[in-house]
Design a protein around this motif. Sequence first.
Motif, short mmCIF file in Angstrom:
data_model
loop_
_atom_site.label_atom_id
_atom_site.label_comp_id
_atom_site.label_asym_id
_atom_site.label_seq_id
_atom_site.Cartn_x
_atom_site.Cartn_y
_atom_site.Cartn_z
N THR A 124 0.83 -1.20 0.00
CA THR A 124 0.00 0.00 0.00
C THR A 124 0.87 1.25 0.00
N GLU A 175 -5.98 -2.66 -6.47
CA GLU A 175 -4.94 -2.11 -5.60
C GLU A 175 -5.02 -0.59 -5.57
N HIS A 194 -7.86 0.50 -3.44
CA HIS A 194 -7.52 0.29 -2.03
C HIS A 194 -6.64 1.42 -1.52
#
Length: 192
Positions: A6, A54, A57
Amino acid sequence: MDERRTVKVSKYLSKHLRHQPERIGLTLDENGWVPVEELLRAAARHGFAFSRAELDHVVAANDKRRFTIESGVEDGTEDGVEGDRIRANQGHTVTVDLDLPPAEPPAYLYHGTVARVMDAIRAEGLRPMARHHVHLSPDQETATRVGARRGRPLVLTVDAGAMHRAGHVFRVSANGVWLADAVPPQFLLLRD
């Protein structure tokens, strides 16, 4: 998605949506937007592939809300992670116009910094340096976190109400960061 991934994707986005879009062949529009699919293709071509899931997120999970994804057409789509274009909310060194309207600030805003730059701040106030605006926080806790990125933090109080009454313009980004062209030293409440 694990925390390290992340952070890595978030840093990649910051670099290419705020500072060096041309490095991976991106061209931001005048307001800093780029199509999501174009970003995903460019990142993959340059050896840093990540999925739309991703990306969504990272945008949703980022505690500083650095990025916004929205629909590029007026179709009633809610802002968030459902749209087709993305931009950084502030902090650009490349030329963009975030098209943020002027806003009346709270009486006081805060700026996190470190001791080694205080002589310059006392003399010149806060300047945007390589960025387009000075970034100000709505609370001392956020300013402390910002200052801590560069060392032991000092939090400066900005008399934003007085600045506003004197004709200085403030804008607030989508993630609550207040932006000003500069903060002259007379509006800093400094303790000697």
